[in-house]
Design a protein around this motif. Structure first.
Motif, mmCIF file in Angstrom:
data_model
loop_
_atom_site.group_PDB
_atom_site.id
_atom_site.type_symbol
_atom_site.label_atom_id
_atom_site.label_comp_id
_atom_site.label_asym_id
_atom_site.label_seq_id
_atom_site.Cartn_x
_atom_site.Cartn_y
_atom_site.Cartn_z
ATOM 1 N N LYS A 121 35.493 51.913 43.337
ATOM 2 C CA LYS A 121 36.774 52.589 43.592
ATOM 3 C C LYS A 121 37.519 51.999 44.778
ATOM 4 N N THR A 122 36.836 51.144 45.534
ATOM 5 C CA THR A 122 37.464 50.477 46.676
ATOM 6 C C THR A 122 37.224 48.972 46.561
ATOM 7 N N VAL A 123 37.883 48.220 47.424
ATOM 8 C CA VAL A 123 37.713 46.768 47.411
ATOM 9 C C VAL A 123 36.374 46.454 48.086
ATOM 10 N N SER A 124 35.368 46.240 47.273
ATOM 11 C CA SER A 124 34.014 45.975 47.765
ATOM 12 C C SER A 124 33.705 44.479 47.669
ATOM 13 N N THR A 125 32.604 44.092 48.247
ATOM 14 C CA THR A 125 32.138 42.712 48.159
ATOM 15 C C THR A 125 31.872 42.338 46.700
ATOM 16 N N ASP A 126 31.277 43.269 45.967
ATOM 17 C CA ASP A 126 30.999 43.018 44.542
ATOM 18 C C ASP A 126 32.289 42.801 43.750
ATOM 19 N N LEU A 127 33.293 43.625 44.008
ATOM 20 C CA LEU A 127 34.578 43.479 43.303
ATOM 21 C C LEU A 127 35.212 42.133 43.649
ATOM 22 N N LYS A 128 35.217 41.777 44.916
ATOM 23 C CA LYS A 128 35.792 40.478 45.319
ATOM 24 C C LYS A 128 35.080 39.330 44.623
ATOM 25 N N TYR A 129 33.769 39.433 44.500
ATOM 26 C CA TYR A 129 33.000 38.395 43.825
ATOM 27 C C TYR A 129 33.452 38.240 42.374
ATOM 28 N N VAL A 130 33.553 39.360 41.663
ATOM 29 C CA VAL A 130 33.983 39.323 40.258
ATOM 30 C C VAL A 130 35.365 38.688 40.144
ATOM 31 N N VAL A 131 36.270 39.081 41.010
ATOM 32 C CA VAL A 131 37.648 38.578 40.973
ATOM 33 C C VAL A 131 37.690 37.073 41.261
ATOM 34 N N GLU A 132 36.877 36.626 42.199
ATOM 35 C CA GLU A 132 36.903 35.217 42.594
ATOM 36 C C GLU A 132 36.248 34.292 41.572
ATOM 37 N N VAL A 133 35.130 34.705 40.988
ATOM 38 C CA VAL A 133 34.390 33.790 40.099
ATOM 39 C C VAL A 133 34.846 33.829 38.646
ATOM 40 N N SER A 134 35.615 34.830 38.272
ATOM 41 C CA SER A 134 36.032 34.961 36.871
ATOM 42 C C SER A 134 37.122 33.965 36.521
ATOM 43 N N ASP A 135 36.942 33.326 35.366
ATOM 44 C CA ASP A 135 37.989 32.442 34.847
ATOM 45 C C ASP A 135 39.180 33.268 34.366
ATOM 46 N N TYR A 136 38.884 34.447 33.832
ATOM 47 C CA TYR A 136 39.896 35.368 33.320
ATOM 48 C C TYR A 136 39.614 36.751 33.890
ATOM 49 N N MET A 137 40.663 37.507 34.158
ATOM 50 C CA MET A 137 40.496 38.822 34.792
ATOM 51 C C MET A 137 41.362 39.864 34.105
ATOM 52 N N VAL A 138 40.742 40.991 33.765
ATOM 53 C CA VAL A 138 41.438 42.118 33.146
ATOM 54 C C VAL A 138 41.299 43.313 34.083
ATOM 55 N N ILE A 139 42.415 43.984 34.343
ATOM 56 C CA ILE A 139 42.394 45.170 35.203
ATOM 57 C C ILE A 139 42.961 46.355 34.428
ATOM 58 N N VAL A 140 42.138 47.397 34.298
ATOM 59 C CA VAL A 140 42.600 48.655 33.710
ATOM 60 C C VAL A 140 43.046 49.525 34.874
ATOM 61 N N THR A 141 44.323 49.825 34.933
ATOM 62 C CA THR A 141 44.898 50.451 36.123
ATOM 63 C C THR A 141 44.774 51.966 36.183
ATOM 64 N N ASP A 142 44.359 52.614 35.101
ATOM 65 C CA ASP A 142 44.245 54.080 35.114
ATOM 66 C C ASP A 142 43.309 54.536 36.226
ATOM 67 N N LEU A 143 43.772 55.435 37.067
ATOM 68 C CA LEU A 143 43.028 56.057 38.155
ATOM 69 C C LEU A 143 42.696 55.116 39.310
ATOM 70 N N VAL A 144 43.201 53.895 39.288
ATOM 71 C CA VAL A 144 42.899 52.921 40.335
ATOM 72 C C VAL A 144 43.934 53.037 41.462
ATOM 73 N N LYS A 145 43.451 52.941 42.691
ATOM 74 C CA LYS A 145 44.345 52.963 43.848
ATOM 75 C C LYS A 145 45.150 51.671 43.904
#
Length: 183
Positions: A121-145
């Motif tokens: 639910k927050t910008v964590s180290t794990d989230l940053k890792y996923v965002v950085e290493v992914s060739d493609y990124m999908v974000i579902v914005t419902d309920l996200v800050k």
């Protein structure tokens, strides 16, 4: 109903309906049957991934035969998925079961794909890792800050990588956005 977006929306709704524990499963199943029958009326607009999802959903109320009969008529989406072979797809959604369903589907259809999920639910180290290493990124914005979305976009922009925002929050909408946007 009419149109592919409505099909995605109805499939997403049916998926959500099945994810909740209910006291009266008979009422839920009648509603699910009504939804699936409405989708069946639009069978000419269904794609292979829709059918795969519909077979899984409809098997809970023994209507899967309707959609299994259509699978042979559909052009396989495997060609559209070839570009993801050997790639990493990151999916950020707060709906864990939806993320799990998309991951299972993509991994069953795409050879050597790596699907990374994040539900923080927050910008964590794990989230940053996923965002950085992914060739493609999908974000579902419902309920996200908003600050989480902004940070993801900032990281992706620094790496010259795009983000796809599905119109809905369910598996069908996410897979549809991956196929349509060619991320």
């Amino acid at each position: 109903i009419n149109g592919k977006f409505y099909i995605d929306y109805l499939i997403d709704f049916a998926e959500g309906l099945l994810s909740y524990n209910v006291l009266n499963s008979l009422s839920r199943n009648k509603l699910l049957e009504l939804i699936l029958m409405k989708v069946y009326e639009q069978k000419d607009l269904l794609e292979e991934f829709h059918l795969d999802m519909l077979i899984k959903l409809s098997s809970t109320i023994e209507l899967n035969f309707l959609f299994e009969n259509l699978i042979d008529e559909k052009i396989q989406t495997e060609d559209e998925l070839q570009r993801y072979i050997g790639k990493t797809i990151g999916i950020y959604t707060l709906f864990k079961s939806v993320g799990k369903n998309v991951k299972e589907y993509l991994e069953s259809k795409i050879e050597n794909v790596r699907v990374l999920l994040n539900h923080d639910k927050t910008v964590s180290t794990d989230l940053k890792y996923v965002v950085e290493v992914s060739d493609y990124m999908v974000i579902v914005t419902d309920l996200v800050k908003h600050d989480v979305i902004s940070e993801i976009q900032k990281i992706r922009k620094c790496n010259n990588k795009e983000v796809v925002f599905p119109l809905g929050k369910g598996s069908s909408t996410i897979i549809s956005s991956i196929l349509k946007n060619g991320i």
